[in-house]
Design a protein around this motif. Structure first.
Motif, PDB file in Angstrom:
ATOM      1  N   SER A 161       1.010   6.919  -6.888  1.00  0.00           N
ATOM      2  CA  SER A 161      -0.065   7.714  -7.243  1.00  0.00           C
ATOM      3  C   SER A 161       0.097   9.252  -7.082  1.00  0.00           C
ATOM      4  O   SER A 161      -0.327  10.204  -7.729  1.00  0.00           O
ATOM      5  CB  SER A 161      -1.473   7.381  -6.457  1.00  0.00           C
ATOM      6  OG  SER A 161      -1.846   5.924  -6.796  1.00  0.00           O
ATOM      7  N   VAL A 185      -4.830   9.808  -5.410  1.00  0.00           N
ATOM      8  CA  VAL A 185      -5.729   8.762  -5.735  1.00  0.00           C
ATOM      9  C   VAL A 185      -7.176   9.053  -6.336  1.00  0.00           C
ATOM     10  O   VAL A 185      -7.697   9.426  -5.418  1.00  0.00           O
ATOM     11  CB  VAL A 185      -5.769   7.470  -4.693  1.00  0.00           C
ATOM     12  CG1 VAL A 185      -6.574   6.427  -5.362  1.00  0.00           C
ATOM     13  CG2 VAL A 185      -4.358   7.164  -4.154  1.00  0.00           C
ATOM     14  N   PHE A 207      -6.529   6.094   0.801  1.00  0.00           N
ATOM     15  CA  PHE A 207      -6.738   6.331  -0.757  1.00  0.00           C
ATOM     16  C   PHE A 207      -7.506   7.344  -1.150  1.00  0.00           C
ATOM     17  O   PHE A 207      -8.636   6.967  -1.706  1.00  0.00           O
ATOM     18  CB  PHE A 207      -6.823   4.853  -1.359  1.00  0.00           C
ATOM     19  CG  PHE A 207      -5.715   3.967  -1.049  1.00  0.00           C
ATOM     20  CD1 PHE A 207      -4.885   3.591  -2.191  1.00  0.00           C
ATOM     21  CD2 PHE A 207      -5.253   3.293   0.138  1.00  0.00           C
ATOM     22  CE1 PHE A 207      -3.878   2.836  -2.272  1.00  0.00           C
ATOM     23  CE2 PHE A 207      -4.415   2.725   0.056  1.00  0.00           C
ATOM     24  CZ  PHE A 207      -3.465   2.277  -1.102  1.00  0.00           C
ATOM     25  N   ASP A 221       0.791  -1.099   0.093  1.00  0.00           N
ATOM     26  CA  ASP A 221      -0.011   0.235  -0.152  1.00  0.00           C
ATOM     27  C   ASP A 221       0.826   1.298   0.035  1.00  0.00           C
ATOM     28  O   ASP A 221       0.502   2.203  -0.626  1.00  0.00           O
ATOM     29  CB  ASP A 221      -0.871   0.113   1.321  1.00  0.00           C
ATOM     30  CG  ASP A 221      -2.062  -0.953   1.080  1.00  0.00           C
ATOM     31  OD1 ASP A 221      -2.310  -1.302  -0.190  1.00  0.00           O
ATOM     32  OD2 ASP A 221      -2.988  -1.134   2.085  1.00  0.00           O
ATOM     33  N   TRP A 245      -3.850  11.829  -1.406  1.00  0.00           N
ATOM     34  CA  TRP A 245      -2.461  11.018  -1.731  1.00  0.00           C
ATOM     35  C   TRP A 245      -2.506  11.057  -3.461  1.00  0.00           C
ATOM     36  O   TRP A 245      -1.847  10.274  -3.988  1.00  0.00           O
ATOM     37  CB  TRP A 245      -2.531   9.525  -1.331  1.00  0.00           C
ATOM     38  CG  TRP A 245      -1.981   9.836   0.076  1.00  0.00           C
ATOM     39  CD1 TRP A 245      -2.559  10.139   1.424  1.00  0.00           C
ATOM     40  CD2 TRP A 245      -0.608   9.721   0.542  1.00  0.00           C
ATOM     41  NE1 TRP A 245      -1.458   9.943   2.352  1.00  0.00           N
ATOM     42  CE2 TRP A 245      -0.419   9.797   1.818  1.00  0.00           C
ATOM     43  CE3 TRP A 245       0.605   9.392  -0.253  1.00  0.00           C
ATOM     44  CZ2 TRP A 245       0.821   9.738   2.576  1.00  0.00           C
ATOM     45  CZ3 TRP A 245       1.779   9.442   0.586  1.00  0.00           C
ATOM     46  CH2 TRP A 245       1.951   9.446   1.772  1.00  0.00           C
ATOM     47  N   GLY A 293      -5.608   3.288  -7.627  1.00  0.00           N
ATOM     48  CA  GLY A 293      -4.753   2.442  -6.347  1.00  0.00           C
ATOM     49  C   GLY A 293      -5.345   1.322  -6.180  1.00  0.00           C
ATOM     50  O   GLY A 293      -6.528   1.357  -5.502  1.00  0.00           O
ATOM     51  N   LEU A 329       0.749   4.330  -2.871  1.00  0.00           N
ATOM     52  CA  LEU A 329       0.302   5.781  -2.333  1.00  0.00           C
ATOM     53  C   LEU A 329       1.399   6.645  -2.962  1.00  0.00           C
ATOM     54  O   LEU A 329       1.086   7.682  -3.701  1.00  0.00           O
ATOM     55  CB  LEU A 329       0.042   5.972  -0.942  1.00  0.00           C
ATOM     56  CG  LEU A 329      -1.062   5.154  -0.375  1.00  0.00           C
ATOM     57  CD1 LEU A 329      -0.826   5.138   1.191  1.00  0.00           C
ATOM     58  CD2 LEU A 329      -2.410   6.242  -0.458  1.00  0.00           C
TER      59      LEU A 329
END
Length: 253
Positions: free
Chosen positions: A82, A113, A107, A75, A111, A96, A79
């Motif tokens: 993205s 996304v 998300f 993850d 970030w 993402g 992040l």
């Protein structure tokens, strides 16, 4: 359409295979060169490197991509990729992958996304949609967590049976977008009559979900049929933002 996919594991490779079948241009980025030989992806372009490094993304010419998909099993990597794709390269659309559901709240557009794909949450929704009758089931989160696609299967003893779409005062920010009846989709109009077994699909803000659930599960006679009805189709739900972000980053995994 040019799509850059970061992470050529089972998820990334599957996405690439589907997109290649639809004649899209695909570039995969992965740290491990051995994945190229075992992927079996014909027609895809490859770049071996760390996608968290600006130099790698520059070499991939990410600024020319229509979509960047972060599909690794980490993850943190998803992040960072993205965020870099959105802020440093101005990519129009980022997707993402969420591996740990506890990290889902991160998300979002903070970030970089645009669309978060939470596989465990999606599978749960599909199971609930298959077995839950008379309850509102969230199928998909849209617009980085601001809105969602939800489904309600009308029980055969429901108080909404026999009412038209226009009779019901739907909550603000909740729009009925489709009715599935006898395996056939229907574009709802004000005059459509709701029947038992109908599957109602709504696009709604997260905040309006509870009001929609209360309306659909309320006792007979509690629906406000006399109030001015909300448009069944075509209304644009108002967008509300997130609440305050906790001081603790709360990152799991």
């Amino acid at each position: 359409m040019k799509v850059v996919i970061v992470g050529a594991g089972s998820v990334g490779s599957s996405i690439a295979r589907e997109l290649l079948a639809h004649k899209h241009e695909i570039l995969l980025i992965d740290l491990k060169p051995e994945v190229i030989g075992r992927s079996g992806l014909r027609g895809a372009h490859w770049l071996v490197g760390d996608a968290c490094e600006l130099s790698t993304l520059q070499g991939a010419k990410v600024e020319d991509a229509d979509v960047v998909v972060s599909a690794t099993g980490d993850d943190k990597v998803n992040l960072v990729v993205s965020l870099l794709a959105k802020t440093e390269f101005g990519v129009g659309r980022t997707v993402g992958r969420v591996n740990n559901p506890k990290n889902d709240w991160m998300f979002n557009d903070s970030w970089g996304v645009d669309v978060a794909v939470n596989t465990p949450q999606l599978m749960t929704a599909l199971v609930e949609e298959a077995v839950e009758i008379g309850d509102l089931v969230r199928l998909l989160t849209l617009q980085t967590g601001v809105a969602s696609l939800v489904e309600f299967t009308v029980p055969h003893d429901s108080h909404v049976i026999g009412m038209t779409v226009g009779d019901i005062h739907w909550p603000d920010d909740a729009t009925l977008v489709a009715i599935l009846r006898d395996q056939a989709p229907i574009t709802p109009s004000r005059d459509d009559v709701i029947d038992g077994g109908d599957e109602l699909f709504f696009v709604t803000t997260i905040a309006a979900e509870d009001r929609l659930r209360e309306l659909l599960s309320s006792a007979p006679g509690s629906i406000d049929a006399g109030a001015p009805p909300q448009p069944a189709v075509g209304a644009e739900p108002a967008v509300s933002g997130y609440g305050p972000v906790p001081d603790d980053d709360g990152f799991d995994g």
